[in-house]
Design an enzyme around this catalytic site. Structure first.
Site, PDB file in Angstrom:
ATOM      1  N   LEU A   1       0.820  -1.215   0.000  1.00  0.00           N
ATOM      2  CA  LEU A   1       0.000   0.000   0.000  1.00  0.00           C
ATOM      3  C   LEU A   1       0.853   1.264   0.000  1.00  0.00           C
ATOM      4  O   LEU A   1       1.920   1.316   0.618  1.00  0.00           O
ATOM      5  CB  LEU A   1      -0.921  -0.014   1.229  1.00  0.00           C
ATOM      6  CG  LEU A   1      -1.821  -1.256   1.344  1.00  0.00           C
ATOM      7  CD1 LEU A   1      -2.670  -1.176   2.617  1.00  0.00           C
ATOM      8  CD2 LEU A   1      -2.710  -1.418   0.125  1.00  0.00           C
TER       9      LEU A   1
ATOM     10  N   LYS B   1      -5.906   6.483 -11.195  1.00  0.00           N
ATOM     11  CA  LYS B   1      -4.606   6.116 -11.754  1.00  0.00           C
ATOM     12  C   LYS B   1      -4.784   4.987 -12.775  1.00  0.00           C
ATOM     13  O   LYS B   1      -4.221   5.026 -13.867  1.00  0.00           O
ATOM     14  CB  LYS B   1      -3.683   5.678 -10.603  1.00  0.00           C
ATOM     15  CG  LYS B   1      -2.553   4.740 -10.968  1.00  0.00           C
ATOM     16  CD  LYS B   1      -1.393   5.438 -11.597  1.00  0.00           C
ATOM     17  CE  LYS B   1      -0.102   4.641 -11.463  1.00  0.00           C
ATOM     18  NZ  LYS B   1      -0.206   3.207 -11.675  1.00  0.00           N
ATOM     19  N   ASP B   2      -5.552   3.978 -12.405  1.00  0.00           N
ATOM     20  CA  ASP B   2      -5.900   2.896 -13.338  1.00  0.00           C
ATOM     21  C   ASP B   2      -7.209   3.295 -14.014  1.00  0.00           C
ATOM     22  O   ASP B   2      -8.276   2.752 -13.725  1.00  0.00           O
ATOM     23  CB  ASP B   2      -6.036   1.581 -12.572  1.00  0.00           C
ATOM     24  CG  ASP B   2      -4.712   1.156 -11.955  1.00  0.00           C
ATOM     25  OD1 ASP B   2      -3.744   0.979 -12.697  1.00  0.00           O
ATOM     26  OD2 ASP B   2      -4.650   1.020 -10.716  1.00  0.00           O
TER      27      ASP B   2
ATOM     28  N   GLY C   1      -1.651   6.482  -2.398  1.00  0.00           N
ATOM     29  CA  GLY C   1      -2.810   6.390  -3.290  1.00  0.00           C
ATOM     30  C   GLY C   1      -3.893   5.499  -2.690  1.00  0.00           C
ATOM     31  O   GLY C   1      -5.074   5.859  -2.661  1.00  0.00           O
ATOM     32  N   HIS C   2      -3.474   4.320  -2.183  1.00  0.00           N
ATOM     33  CA  HIS C   2      -4.457   3.438  -1.534  1.00  0.00           C
ATOM     34  C   HIS C   2      -5.069   4.109  -0.303  1.00  0.00           C
ATOM     35  O   HIS C   2      -6.276   4.013  -0.063  1.00  0.00           O
ATOM     36  CB  HIS C   2      -3.784   2.134  -1.087  1.00  0.00           C
ATOM     37  CG  HIS C   2      -3.178   1.322  -2.187  1.00  0.00           C
ATOM     38  ND1 HIS C   2      -1.814   1.229  -2.379  1.00  0.00           N
ATOM     39  CD2 HIS C   2      -3.738   0.565  -3.167  1.00  0.00           C
ATOM     40  CE1 HIS C   2      -1.572   0.431  -3.410  1.00  0.00           C
ATOM     41  NE2 HIS C   2      -2.709   0.025  -3.911  1.00  0.00           N
TER      42      HIS C   2
END
Lengths: 320, 320
Positions: free
Chosen positions: A38, A189-190, A41-42
């Site tokens: 992690l 991001k994804d 971002g997480h």
């Protein structure tokens, strides 16, 4: 500040029981699916989850179904205890870490390759399904059900990673069915993954709200990714060319340069000049992910490039 | 006997709300998915549902996703009011009839063919996904997510009806996500469908138990089917050759004839002798649905044949 120890659950049935007990108490459940290792971002997804749901489940599972046998499943970084420490440090913590061992093991001797091997399709039918092979099939697991989001899975990362989004859609379906959340959180991001999950939730009528959280960057601009740890210091420095050139392209577009080929050519030159190998650099529609020639509506700049042995992705939205 | 009027729900969200209110009261929910034009086979599924769950939902929806544009979607029989009368006549009735209008209409202008038309794949990728086209794609609906059970969908009916099981797995996933049942009931008349749903529920980790109910026959042996109404009296009489020859083949197998080719040749001769056109006649493993040469373990005789414009299927299990 007091820290909160999450409950760690590895069993599917226990996970579902926990969620149903929460729902019976009238509490909503937020799910943050992760592959671990992690980073900030997480953690920002988890902070969003606290805003939208009364309890928070984080899943940590590196999904073999979204890696092809030639990809980096075996070197994907992990640090479970470090992850738990990070989760404890978040205000409010998390309620449950769902950490299953193997979500493709059905305990019924189905991990048997004998009825379906590399020599081909025993039923003699079309072979198209077999062109896509992930580590699940390669590992001889008996799993055979896949969720396909047939249009959105094809462009961008889908071209060079043909098993990726089939694997993502399938594992997210499994996690949704095990955790039964009210809300689920995905990082932009994804970007393509987020759009695929949104479409899947609509098309399959999941009773789940999907929230996309903004991409988080390092202070120097590098998009946060668990894979960043595998960059050498020199590669990491060169990889900044991605975010830097994307920022310049976005500024140029905002100043009236709407020709996408010219915009992306400057990105490509910049990344290649820093020693990166471009997988793709495209401007696409934010919803359909179809390539656009001129920026007229909401679009997104998307880049994938290799630096050394690490494939990085980044994107920036533009809404003229 | 007092009859019970079912609640008729057509809206997805209202359906899910109803189910969640039942679950909040601690009541289990049984789902019987149907395409309507109910017959005794369906009613036996509902009687089974009363045995296994405290409330019963019957869905009536003719699913365009499992018909190809050349198949009989437009002539599939329907009689909604007659169906409701039949449901009222069952002891205990049913609690809800879920009768949606169009489960592929997402109310967001996605029914637009412009970005994906017959001229091909705008992303320039593989075309394999486009070889399978159902009435959903043909109707220009924006739906693009499909559940594939890649091995079990291929043999038997999957050979001549390539969109069928993709459509079945997808609509059942949608119904499961809308109704959120504890138990779901499928007839073993549609043997391959039942095995596909079982496998899908395992592979996608649905928290739902699947129960297969025995095939129900007319007094003269014809397997009950909504399509039987489309047979002329003469065709109906000839179609009895299917159940009669299957009964004979099963008896022969029980008397020691284990060679499947010889067993099925006698079925084929009998059906063809009556004027039927064989689609397939095979002995397959009960679990894997792979063809078997000699009956050694649990197997099932499966037949599909055309009489006039009607395609009929039938099967008999054998467990030596």
């Amino acid at each position: 500040m007091a820290t909160k120890n999450p409950l760690i659950i590895s069993d599917k049935d226990k996970m579902r029981q926990w969620s149903r007990s929460m729902r019976a108490q009238g509490k909503t459940i937020g799910l943050v699916p992760t592959m671990g290792y992690l980073h900030e971002g997480h953690l920002s997804l988890i902070r969003d989850a606290h805003k939208h749901s009364q309890s928070v489940v984080v899943s940590i599972y590196v999904n073999p179904g979204q890696f092809s046998p030639t990809e980096d499943l075996s070197t994907y970084p992990s640090d479970f205890l470090g992850d738990i420490d990070k989760l404890k440090s978040i205000p409010g913590g998390v309620d449950v870490v769902f950490h299953p061992h193997n979500l493709y093991d059905y305990g019924d001797n189905s991990n048997d390759r004998s009825c379906w091997n590399d020599s081909g399709d025993q039923h003699g039918g079309e072979r198209e399904g077999r062109e896509v092979v992930s580590c699940v099939e390669d590992g001889g697991m008996g799993h055979e059900t896949w969720v396909r989001v047939e249009k959105l899975e094809k462009p961008l990362c889908g071209k060079s990673r043909p098993v990726c989004f089939r694997g993502v859609a399938t594992i997210v379906t499994k996690l949704f069915n095990i955790v039964e959340p009210d809300v689920a959180f995905f990082g932009k991001k994804d970007y393509q993954q987020w759009r695929i999950i949104q479409r899947m939730v609509r098309d399959l009528d999941f009773g789940i709200k999907v929230i996309g959280s903004d991409l988080v960057r390092e202070p120097d601009g590098l998009a946060m990714s668990s894979r960043n740890v595998r960059l050498s210091p020199a590669e990491r420095d060169k990889a900044l060319s991605i975010s830097r050139s994307l920022t310049e392209a976005k500024a140029a577009a905002e100043n009236g340069q709407v020709n996408c080929r010219e915009l992306m050519n400057s990105v490509i030159r910049s990344v290649q000049g820093a020693g990166g190998l471009i997988d793709y650099a495209e401007v696409v529609d934010q919803e359909s992910l179809e390539a656009v020639e001129e920026i007229k509506g909401p679009a997104v700049f998307c880049v994938a490039a290799w630096f050394g042995k690490v494939r990085l992705i980044d994107n920036m939205e533009i809404s003229p």
